[in-house]
Scaffold this motif. Structure first.
Motif, PDB file in Angstrom:
ATOM      1  N   PHE A  61      -6.104   1.497  -4.251  1.00 52.47           N
ATOM      2  CA  PHE A  61      -7.580   0.401  -3.705  1.00 52.47           C
ATOM      3  C   PHE A  61      -7.397   1.115  -1.880  1.00 52.47           C
ATOM      4  N   CYS A  62      -9.193   1.093  -1.360  1.00 53.47           N
ATOM      5  CA  CYS A  62      -9.537   1.505   0.267  1.00 53.47           C
ATOM      6  C   CYS A  62      -8.712   2.592   0.274  1.00 53.47           C
ATOM      7  N   GLU A  83       1.157  -1.381  -0.027  1.00 58.30           N
ATOM      8  CA  GLU A  83       0.267  -0.151   0.216  1.00 58.30           C
ATOM      9  C   GLU A  83       1.303   1.458   0.073  1.00 58.30           C
TER      10      GLU A  83
END
Length: 170
Positions: free
Chosen positions: A148-149, A125
């Motif tokens: 993502f997210c 991430e």
């Protein structure tokens, strides 16, 4: 233009095996693995906006190559004669939903939760955020479309940490 012409244009070869980085002796599971690796490299979502059309055609070409080499009958015909189906025959012969299901198993909500549990707070991430921060010159509106997210507070903290550590420019 036919498939072999597209292979030559987008991959520099008209040999279907070379497009995937495979050999004639490659087994089905090797063909599948090589296709997945190659598809991640050339997927249109990875391309800059100006290059999306070319990336899409390149990805479609790669998918057709995989379709041929993963179908026993088509592969045997190609190996023996060098003949490949015309573009029209792809549409009539292919059950694309089934084809994609073979390549990419159905994803369940649990699979998504498991992925997020591993991804959030991970080095992956952080590296993704760093890559997008540099690529999009810190534009969080654009970064949110790729991450993502995405969590704005956590992402701002990570970015500030990277700036403080001189990993990225301010």
């Amino acid at each position: 233009m036919g498939l072999l012409d597209d292979c030559k244009q987008y991959f520099g070869t008209d040999d279907l095996y070379q497009v995937l980085g495979a050999k004639k002796t490659s087994r089905d599971n090797e063909i599948k693995t090589l296709y997945r690796k190659q598809s991640l490299k050339v997927h249109p979502d990875r391309a800059e906006e100006a290059d999306k059309d070319v990336a899409k055609r390149r990805f479609q070409t790669l998918s057709k190559v995989h379709f041929i080499l993963s179908d026993k009958s088509l592969r045997e015909t190609y190996d023996e004669t060098g003949i490949i189906p015309t573009d029209d025959s792809f549409e009539s012969k292919a059950d694309w939903t089934e084809y994609w299901r073979l390549l990419f198993p159905k994803i369940t909500p649990k699979d998504i939760d498991d992925f997020l549990d591993k991804y959030v707070g991970s080095e992956d991430e952080r590296n993704d955020l760093k890559t997008y921060y540099v690529r999009f010159e810190g534009d969080l509106d654009v970064i949110t479309q790729y991450m993502f997210c995405f969590d704005e507070i956590r992402s701002r903290e990570l970015i500030q940490e990277m700036i403080d550590n001189e990993e990225v420019p301010e």
